[in-house]
Scaffold this motif. Structure first.
Motif, PDB file in Angstrom:
ATOM      1  N   GLY A   1      10.231  -8.660   2.607  1.00  0.00           N
ATOM      2  CA  GLY A   1       9.669  -9.021   3.206  1.00  0.00           C
ATOM      3  C   GLY A   1       7.981  -9.504   3.218  1.00  0.00           C
ATOM      4  N   THR A   2       7.943  -8.061   3.046  1.00  0.00           N
ATOM      5  CA  THR A   2       6.176  -8.209   1.993  1.00  0.00           C
ATOM      6  C   THR A   2       6.019  -9.117   0.663  1.00  0.00           C
ATOM      7  OG1 THR A   2       6.154  -5.424   3.065  1.00  0.00           O
ATOM      8  CG2 THR A   2       4.415  -5.981   1.660  1.00  0.00           C
ATOM      9  N   SER A   3       5.096  -9.850   1.359  1.00  0.00           N
ATOM     10  CA  SER A   3       4.267 -10.624  -0.156  1.00  0.00           C
ATOM     11  C   SER A   3       2.769  -9.345  -0.552  1.00  0.00           C
ATOM     12  CB  SER A   3       3.547 -12.206   0.370  1.00  0.00           C
ATOM     13  OG  SER A   3       4.582 -12.799   1.025  1.00  0.00           O
ATOM     14  N   LEU A   4       3.296  -9.643  -2.144  1.00  0.00           N
ATOM     15  CA  LEU A   4       2.350  -8.966  -3.097  1.00  0.00           C
ATOM     16  C   LEU A   4       1.537 -10.264  -4.043  1.00  0.00           C
ATOM     17  CD1 LEU A   4       4.746  -6.113  -3.964  1.00  0.00           C
ATOM     18  CD2 LEU A   4       3.193  -5.491  -1.567  1.00  0.00           C
ATOM     19  N   ASP A   5       0.133  -9.576  -3.927  1.00  0.00           N
ATOM     20  CA  ASP A   5      -0.499 -10.113  -4.894  1.00  0.00           C
ATOM     21  C   ASP A   5      -0.234 -10.280  -6.348  1.00  0.00           C
ATOM     22  OD1 ASP A   5      -1.818  -8.288  -5.286  1.00  0.00           O
ATOM     23  OD2 ASP A   5      -4.079  -9.210  -4.255  1.00  0.00           O
ATOM     24  N   HIS A   6      -1.159 -10.374  -7.346  1.00  0.00           N
ATOM     25  CA  HIS A   6      -0.816  -9.803  -8.825  1.00  0.00           C
ATOM     26  C   HIS A   6      -1.173  -9.016  -9.050  1.00  0.00           C
ATOM     27  CE1 HIS A   6      -4.949 -11.294  -8.612  1.00  0.00           C
ATOM     28  NE2 HIS A   6      -4.862 -10.810  -9.458  1.00  0.00           N
ATOM     29  N   GLN A   7      -1.563  -7.949  -8.258  1.00  0.00           N
ATOM     30  CA  GLN A   7      -2.725  -6.261  -7.975  1.00  0.00           C
ATOM     31  C   GLN A   7      -1.763  -5.878  -7.192  1.00  0.00           C
ATOM     32  OE1 GLN A   7      -7.037  -6.502  -8.286  1.00  0.00           O
ATOM     33  NE2 GLN A   7      -6.944  -8.536  -7.689  1.00  0.00           N
ATOM     34  N   GLY A   8      -0.378  -6.058  -6.646  1.00  0.00           N
ATOM     35  CA  GLY A   8       0.479  -5.086  -5.830  1.00  0.00           C
ATOM     36  C   GLY A   8      -0.154  -4.738  -4.490  1.00  0.00           C
ATOM     37  N   LEU A   9      -0.461  -5.739  -4.133  1.00  0.00           N
ATOM     38  CA  LEU A   9      -0.960  -5.391  -3.055  1.00  0.00           C
ATOM     39  C   LEU A   9      -0.804  -6.298  -1.772  1.00  0.00           C
ATOM     40  CD1 LEU A   9      -5.489  -5.679  -3.667  1.00  0.00           C
ATOM     41  CD2 LEU A   9      -3.812  -3.952  -3.237  1.00  0.00           C
ATOM     42  N   GLU A  10      -0.363  -5.544  -0.531  1.00  0.00           N
ATOM     43  CA  GLU A  10       0.123  -6.308   0.193  1.00  0.00           C
ATOM     44  C   GLU A  10      -0.987  -7.595   0.921  1.00  0.00           C
ATOM     45  OE1 GLU A  10       1.573  -6.213   4.302  1.00  0.00           O
ATOM     46  OE2 GLU A  10       1.468  -4.529   3.467  1.00  0.00           O
ATOM     47  N   VAL A  11      -0.350  -8.448   0.776  1.00  0.00           N
ATOM     48  CA  VAL A  11      -1.254  -9.844   1.618  1.00  0.00           C
ATOM     49  C   VAL A  11      -1.370 -10.223   2.917  1.00  0.00           C
ATOM     50  CG1 VAL A  11      -0.887 -12.182   1.914  1.00  0.00           C
ATOM     51  CG2 VAL A  11      -0.633 -11.050  -0.804  1.00  0.00           C
ATOM     52  N   ILE A  12      -1.823  -9.834   3.794  1.00  0.00           N
ATOM     53  CA  ILE A  12      -1.799  -9.907   5.550  1.00  0.00           C
ATOM     54  C   ILE A  12      -2.063 -11.567   6.027  1.00  0.00           C
ATOM     55  CG2 ILE A  12      -3.042  -9.001   7.165  1.00  0.00           C
ATOM     56  CD1 ILE A  12      -5.081  -6.872   5.707  1.00  0.00           C
ATOM     57  N   ALA A  13      -0.759 -11.168   6.416  1.00  0.00           N
ATOM     58  CA  ALA A  13      -1.235 -12.963   7.126  1.00  0.00           C
ATOM     59  C   ALA A  13      -1.602 -13.104   7.679  1.00  0.00           C
ATOM     60  CB  ALA A  13       0.399 -12.993   8.555  1.00  0.00           C
TER      61      ALA A  13
END
Length: 142
Positions: free
Chosen positions: A6-18
Motif C-alpha cells: 500500500g506504500t508507493s515507492l519512487d525509483h530510489q526506494g523512497l516512500e511517496v507522500i500523498a
C-alpha cells in the motif's frame, strides 16, 4: 513507481507522500526555505510561514532582496524533518509562483510574525502552489 504493502515507492526506494499529507506536514512545520533566482544566481532563504488553502504565505520587508526577487516569479519552497540516529526523515517540496498576497487583512488574523523581528515586515508574500510532492525515508526493516 513500485508499490509495497500500500506504500508507493519512487525509483530510489523512497516512500511517496500523498499530496494531502504533504500539505499537513507543510502546515505543521514552522520554518521552511524559499528558493528563487536572484540576479541569475540561485538563492535560498529560511522563513517562518503558514499555509492557507494551497498557498504558502509569509511576511517580508518591502524593498528587501526577498520581496523584490519573488514578485510573479517561479519559486520553490521546501520543509523537512529528519532523525539522525534513526536515519529517518521526510521532505516536502512546493513549486509555484510568488506574488503579493491579495488579502493581507485576512492574513493578519494568522498572527504569523517573523522570528527575526527587529524590522517590521509589512508585506505578505504568497506562493501559489502549482505542484507539491513529498518523500519519506523508510526505516530499514519495515
Amino acid at each position: 513507481m513500485d508499490s509495497t504493502g500500500g506504500t508507493s515507492l519512487d525509483h530510489q526506494g523512497l516512500e511517496v507522500i500523498a499530496p494531502e499529507e504533504c500539505w499537513q506536514l507543510l502546515a505543521d512545520s514552522p520554518v521552511g526555505r524559499v528558493a528563487f533566482n536572484e540576479a541569475g544566481e540561485p538563492m535560498v532563504l529560511p522563513v517562518n510561514h503558514a499555509v492557507v488553502g494551497h498557498r504558502v504565505v509569509f511576511r517580508t520587508l518591502r524593498g528587501s532582496l526577498l520581496h523584490e526577487a519573488l514578485m510573479a516569479e517561479p519559486v520553490a519552497f521546501q520543509v523537512d524533518s529528519f532523525d539522525v540516529i534513526e536515519r529517518t526523515g521526510w521532505s516536502v517540496l512546493v513549486r509555484g509562483v510568488a506574488d503579493l498576497a491579495e488579502d493581507p487583512e485576512e492574513l493578519e488574523k494568522l498572527e504569523l510574525h517573523p522570528w527575526a523581528d527587529s524590522v517590521e515586515r509589512e508585506d505578505w508574500v504568497q506562493i501559489r502552489a502549482e505542484e507539491i510532492s513529498g518523500r519519506r525515508i523508510i526505516p530499514p526493516g519495515t
